[in-house]
Design a protein around this motif. Structure first.
Motif: not given
Length: 455
Positions: A12, A15, A19-21, A56, A83, A165-166
């Motif tokens: 994380l 990031t 974007e969601e990671v 991602v 990514r 996660s984000t």
């Protein structure tokens, strides 16, 4: 080695933008011991897996990459590859990571406190080998008609998972279990048969070779009796192993991916009658009697008990975050599962269980005569979760008042998954986890329509 929570947290840190990671890390250790007749040890193996997967999502585009090399440079490379894969993928508006959810408060334990019991690691390899050797000797000593083993096997599995996660998911959970089974070979009057039995537990102390050997031999002998005929219309009883094959296919048909794509006979049938009124089916991801039990699913959401069929009416499906969005459902049911750190999570059953309506003893004793189907042939290709068609052979015995009086020849079974559900008359209370399935299955009494006449 860096601890799993630190590994997923490091992902994380890299990031960027909107974007969601998500990072998923797993450490898994398993032991397998196999033996044959005369307690001959054929195989002793130990496997250890460590890995990390990175998901991602940016602007509806999904990218995924994984690595078994957990040094910082390899992890950074996995993030970059995920990514890049996202940038090259098509837009799918259903792609999203879940928001973090807390476990129910007060915590619902359901017996999950000891999913990874300390005693599992304390057992020595010598103790495990001795257990398998004891099982093999017991199986071949109980009845002269069962004098050989295909295999006796011990297996244990320990797993720790960390997910971050984000979207705020931060979970770490562990589980472990032990399994013991034996597959016996029998012969009588020029007839040969083979069958197996299974035990499951959280520690080696919960495994008992004596009843397992007896169960293995009894199941094999049931297939060795004299050939019997039966009267037309006699009811059919399905062994839990047979029911597990059918429930596993039903679970695939009720997974979110199948439902949202329409590739299932259960598509667009929520709220309609799909089974007999005595049928209630749920998926229990927290069941401590299942090897699949866990606090969280593979997206880091709390596992739960999800009703699927209630009193014959289809009331739900199994969802991950993505399949719930694709199907327009309320949200994930905590059924995201991964094959390993190399794969994205997909909606799947964990432990399908039918609500019992009667004890197994009462079910069998109440019937003057039944066909007991103990094995299916061709179930791998003959049970289709997409079309719902079932075209298999069944082998078993004729029972009178619960006692086997002879074997029945292979019976043709040509039906559908929904017809099976509608044919159910009663469900026994003897559910247990069946290996290589996603079910804790029970003995089930059905109508005779399962057997195909004239085939």
């Amino acid at each position: 080695m860096t601890e799993l929570p630190d590994l997923v947290a490091s992902v994380l840190d890299s990031t960027s933008g909107d974007e969601e990671v998500e990072a998923y890390a797993v450490h898994r250790i398993s032991t397998t011991i196999q033996a044959g007749t005369d307690a001959e040890i054929r195989h002793v193996g130990r496997a250890e897996t460590r890995g990390l997967g990175v998901r991602v999502i940016g602007n509806g585009r999904l990218g995924y990459a994984s690595t078994a090399d957990l040094n910082p440079a390899a992890i950074r490379l996995a993030v970059e590859r995920a990514r890049a894969n996202a940038a090259a993928s098509d837009v799918d508006e259903a792609q999203a990571l879940p928001e973090a959810q807390a476990l129910p408060a007060p915590p619902v334990t359901d017996g999950l406190e000891d999913l990874l019991h300390p005693a599992l690691s304390d057992a020595s390899l010598a103790d495990k080998i001795a257990l398998v050797e004891d099982l093999t000797r017991r199986v071949v000593s109980l009845d002269r008609r069962v004098s050989a083993l295909d295999t006796a096997e011990y297996r244990d599995d320990q797993r720790t998972v960390a997910i971050s996660s984000t979207r705020g998911v931060q979970v770490v959970h562990s589980a472990g279990y032990v399994e013991l089974w034996s597959d016996a070979l029998g012969e009588a009057d020029h007839v040969r048969a083979s069958d197996a039995a299974y035990q499951f537990g959280r520690t080696i102390a919960e495994l008992d070779p004596e009843p397992l050997a007896r169960d293995t031999v009894d199941r094999t002998l049931r297939l060795l009796g004299p050939r019997c005929s039966y009267r037309p219309g006699v009811p059919v009883v399905l062994d839990p192993d047979v029911v597990a094959d059918l429930l596993t296919a039903i679970g695939k048909g009720l997974s979110g991916g199948a439902v949202s794509s329409g590739r299932t006979p259960f598509a667009a049938k929520i709220g309609t009658t799909v089974a007999a009124a005595c049928v209630s089916l749920a998926d229990d991801g927290r069941s401590p009697t299942s090897p699949m039990a866990a606090w969280y699913d593979d997206e880091g959401l709390p596992r739960r008990r999800t009703p699927l069929i209630e009193d014959g009416v289809l009331v739900g499906a199994l969802h991950s975050t993505v399949t719930a969005r694709a199907a327009g459902a309320a949200g994930s049911t905590g059924n995201a599962r991964r094959a390993s750190h190399k794969s994205v999570p997909r909606a799947a059953a964990t432990s399908l269980v039918l609500e019992p309506t009667v004890s197994r003893t009462e079910l069998l004793a109440s019937l003057d005569e039944v066909i007991y189907i103990q094995q299916l042939s061709g179930s791998g290709s003959g049970i289709n979760p997409v079309t719902g068609f079932v075209d298999v052979g069944g082998a078993g015995a004729l029972l009178r008042r619960g006692e086997a009086v002879g074997r029945v020849q292979t019976l043709p079974i040509a039906t559908t998954l929904m017809s099976f559900l509608r044919s159910v008359v009663a469900v026994g209370d003897d559910s247990y986890p069946v290996p290589l399935s996603s079910a804790a299955a029970s003995t089930v009494l059905c109508g005779n329509e399962l057997i195909s006449p004239g085939r």
